[in-house]
Design a protein around this motif. Sequence first.
Motif, short mmCIF file in Angstrom:
data_model
loop_
_atom_site.label_atom_id
_atom_site.label_comp_id
_atom_site.label_asym_id
_atom_site.label_seq_id
_atom_site.Cartn_x
_atom_site.Cartn_y
_atom_site.Cartn_z
N LEU A 146 -20.18 -39.28 -8.59
CA LEU A 146 -19.24 -39.35 -8.91
C LEU A 146 -18.33 -40.49 -8.87
N ILE A 147 -18.89 -41.33 -8.69
CA ILE A 147 -18.07 -42.92 -8.37
C ILE A 147 -18.14 -43.34 -9.29
N PRO A 148 -17.38 -44.38 -9.84
CA PRO A 148 -17.25 -45.00 -11.15
C PRO A 148 -18.68 -46.22 -10.91
N GLY A 390 -8.65 -25.23 -11.17
CA GLY A 390 -8.02 -25.97 -11.68
C GLY A 390 -9.20 -27.10 -10.67
N LEU A 391 -10.07 -26.35 -9.52
CA LEU A 391 -10.85 -27.06 -9.36
C LEU A 391 -12.16 -27.37 -9.24
N ALA A 392 -12.82 -26.19 -9.73
CA ALA A 392 -13.71 -26.41 -10.69
C ALA A 392 -14.50 -27.35 -11.76
N THR A 393 -15.52 -27.92 -11.27
CA THR A 393 -16.07 -29.47 -11.82
C THR A 393 -16.55 -28.61 -13.16
N ARG A 398 -16.29 -22.84 -13.87
CA ARG A 398 -14.60 -22.43 -14.10
C ARG A 398 -14.56 -20.94 -15.24
N ILE B 89 -10.49 -44.64 -5.62
CA ILE B 89 -10.80 -44.45 -6.62
C ILE B 89 -12.09 -43.48 -6.78
N ASP B 90 -12.57 -43.17 -5.81
CA ASP B 90 -13.23 -41.99 -5.81
C ASP B 90 -13.14 -40.77 -5.95
N THR B 91 -11.38 -39.88 -5.27
CA THR B 91 -10.82 -39.34 -5.32
C THR B 91 -10.48 -38.51 -7.01
N VAL B 93 -10.85 -40.34 -9.62
CA VAL B 93 -12.55 -39.52 -10.60
C VAL B 93 -13.03 -38.54 -10.21
N GLN B 94 -12.61 -37.65 -8.86
CA GLN B 94 -13.72 -36.59 -9.11
C GLN B 94 -12.49 -35.71 -9.77
N TRP B 95 -10.96 -35.87 -9.73
CA TRP B 95 -9.96 -35.21 -10.35
C TRP B 95 -10.18 -35.48 -11.77
N ALA B 97 -12.84 -35.34 -12.95
CA ALA B 97 -13.94 -34.50 -14.07
C ALA B 97 -13.68 -33.35 -13.38
N ARG B 98 -12.84 -32.65 -13.13
CA ARG B 98 -11.95 -31.55 -13.24
C ARG B 98 -11.01 -31.44 -14.46
N CYS B 99 -10.62 -31.99 -14.90
CA CYS B 99 -9.68 -31.75 -15.65
C CYS B 99 -10.81 -31.10 -16.88
#
Lengths: 411, 118
Positions: A146-148, A390-393, A398, B89-91, B93-95, B97-99
């Motif tokens: 999960l990093i660009p 809300g925190l689930a990916t 979820r 930016i890592d954080t 992107v994590q947020w 992904a949770r959207c």
Amino acid sequence: MTNEVRQTAERVARDSYGRLVAFLAARTRDVAGAEDALAEAFASALKSWPVDGVPTNPDAWLLTVARRRQTDAIRRRQTRTTGEVHIQLMTEELEQAAANSDAIPDRRLALMFACAHPDIERGMRAPLILQTILGMTAVEIAAAFLIPPATMGQRLVRAKARIKDTGIAFAIPEREELPLRLDAVLEAIYAAYAKGWTEIGDSNADRLADEAIWLGRLVASLLPGEPEAKGLLALMLYTEARRAARRCEDGAYVPFDQQDIAIWDEQQIVAAEALLRQANKAGPTGRYQIEAAIQSAHVARRVSGRANWEAVVGLYDVLLSLTQSPVVALNRAVALAETQGLEAALASLAVIADDKRMADYQPYWAARANLAARAGRRDEAYEAMTLAVGLATDDAVRQYLIGQRWLLQDG
Amino acid sequence: MKFMLLIHSTEPAVIENTRADAGVMSPEYAAYNDALIKAGAMLAGDRLQPTTTAASVRVRDGKTEVLDGPYAETKEQFGGYYLIDVADIDTAVQWAARCPSAQFGTVEVRPIWNTRGD
């Protein structure tokens, strides 16, 4: 060309890739240069092996293709500084190795130690190992972590430059230094597996879990005397054995205590138990053996019908004193609920309630909600479950949490 | 650091959702909002009405033109945004992904220029 041939080609090529990057980079410390040389060899292998068949000596095949590129590149870059003699020696060594691939020393472990060096940014050690040993691309690694992708690419380049510029040694550390440095290698593999484990629906993550296990096997086989390497492999096999049971046929999330024991992979559990026994016999017990032992106590359910919760709490006590990790404290609280009751479990969470790392840690809120709900504290449970949702990916997780929250509202 | 999360998703699905419960946030989004607030990351966020209600404005040769609707060439439409403040930016992107919309649409993460010097 059958799929099977392609898979064999890919597997053999993967094994060769890490071996050859390590070999080519060991002398120059130029990981990026070795990768460039091999990328070409690797690409033509994936093209021609599925058609012509896997050569009897894949390493020699790849080395022959990579060799000229590597020496040409070095010659261009280093003529002024190093001189012809050095290049001549190097070319001869490479030619010899290509002629007799049994003579190629396996320096993968040394490369892993270089990648996991304390001078390398902590979060980049696992990605770097995945790229150099397995040849995973920055894009694949970025998706899993999960990093660009652009950020991941830049950091990998920086990390490789650091190995070259600061002269990080390509070596297995001396006895007295080994435990500490081995920790960093194992931690990187563990981080890769944990990523692959949590994001189950994602095919990138599934592959990451496979790769982590593959690396775990490699380290355990290259360092047969290290119990923690076996402990980590055992831990990964225990959890991997339950992979299929974690989702219903329709993809819905299944919590651990409701998993169907019949679809746990018995073979992997047996292999894990054997590894854990060997590790325990061999020496001091570290965190991976303890975590594996906790898994062992959990899967005891398939024999006795019930997880051994007393053992689980005891093991978490040891782990907590070793790691001081809030995540360990959280898991211990869940186990404590089974032995000492819900109020004791909730009370034990007080020490981590203000920990900033827990504020956006989904399992913390889900566990807290579960304990509070069972203790009859419905409002507290509802609030915590809302944060967990809300925190689930992962969508399966979820949807499960939304269902749990619905029950709180309803019942 | 401040980031804008731009939510793009396929419009027909969004409209269907909207008709059923106009003005009501889905439980997924309500929970996501709460989590952002609790983590101290939320600065702002809104959902946009469908593009059928949109107007596009441009000035050409000194004349203002107002067109009905947006330039709707793409299937995925801009449907809402969050403005968040997180460490890196890592954080961010994590947020993203949770959207909830990340499951079927796309959430674009854009760092915001710091023009006020704060």
